[in-house]
Scaffold this active site. Sequence first.
Site, PDB file in Angstrom:
ATOM      1  N   HIS A  98       2.021  58.376   4.748  1.00 36.11           N
ATOM      2  CA  HIS A  98       2.092  58.157   3.317  1.00 36.11           C
ATOM      3  C   HIS A  98       2.697  56.954   3.329  1.00 36.11           C
ATOM      4  O   HIS A  98       2.188  55.851   2.652  1.00 36.11           O
ATOM      5  CB  HIS A  98       2.654  59.292   2.636  1.00 36.11           C
ATOM      6  N   SER A 129      -4.826  60.384   3.879  1.00 34.32           N
ATOM      7  CA  SER A 129      -3.666  60.225   2.990  1.00 34.32           C
ATOM      8  C   SER A 129      -3.191  58.936   3.228  1.00 34.32           C
ATOM      9  O   SER A 129      -2.817  58.234   2.148  1.00 34.32           O
ATOM     10  CB  SER A 129      -2.664  61.120   3.320  1.00 34.32           C
TER      11      SER A 129
END
Length: 294
Positions: A244, A198
């Site tokens: 993220h 991610s």
Amino acid sequence: MEDQQGQARPEPARCYRHPDRETGISCVRCDRPVCPECMIPASVGFQCPECVRGGSGTGHAPGASRPRTLAGGTVAADPRLVTKVLLGINVAVFVAVLTAGDRLVDALAMVGHAFDPATAEWIGVADGEWYRMLTSAFLHQEPWHIGFNMLALWWLGPQLEAALGRWRYLALYLLSALGGSTLTYLLAAQNQMSLGASGAIFGLFGATAVLMRRMRYDMRPILVLLAINLAITFTFSGIAWEAHLGGLVVGAVVAYAMVHAPRDRRALVQYGTCAVVLLGVVVACAVRTAELIG
């Protein structure tokens, strides 16, 4: 041979590649005689095959006139090759996890500093296992997790790879992954385990936004998609939001340097930015390690 006055005629020039062929044409660069089969038209006169292979015909280095991407990379025949390789590595590691079970996850996942009761030893980045910062970015346990990440990689990757070139795109991907792991190391609980691509994927989101702005495309689609993913990041539990955000910031910074670097200082700006980002990762991790084990 002699002419009518008894004077010797000069021996006719012969092609250096085909000695049996006479010619009156010479290469404008090396002055070697070439026959019609070997002569290659240039801006002025003709060149021989070796001079053409050895340079662009304009006095530049070989490959100087090859088509280049927006960021200065070489245009490749397959603009998805690196994306395919990255996707293949992620899938291969996922299959290995299914086969080996939690042992592989425990060995490769991102963790700052934790005590492993199974081995009665300390593990994690602070214990010298620096490789976890990168290996964790290729590690997935759940089918939905790898599915979403690989779908995003396949959707975003080829466009960035085509715009940046293979090596620049690979540097962007890996630095984004490291950026995500670094922010996780700095802000998350030291024994929190995290894994997944991610961070790198959010780096591709940031890079795509930068690229679309540079190309003056409609940015609404990528901004909406990014907003949805950020909303999911901060809405659901169990998601490493640090990875993220870290990947997003690093991806945007590196991409900005890639596509906005002045042509005459392109290499300096691009390589310098990547070096500075990598140095920032090293310094941040060294500070956090000293804090954890000091």
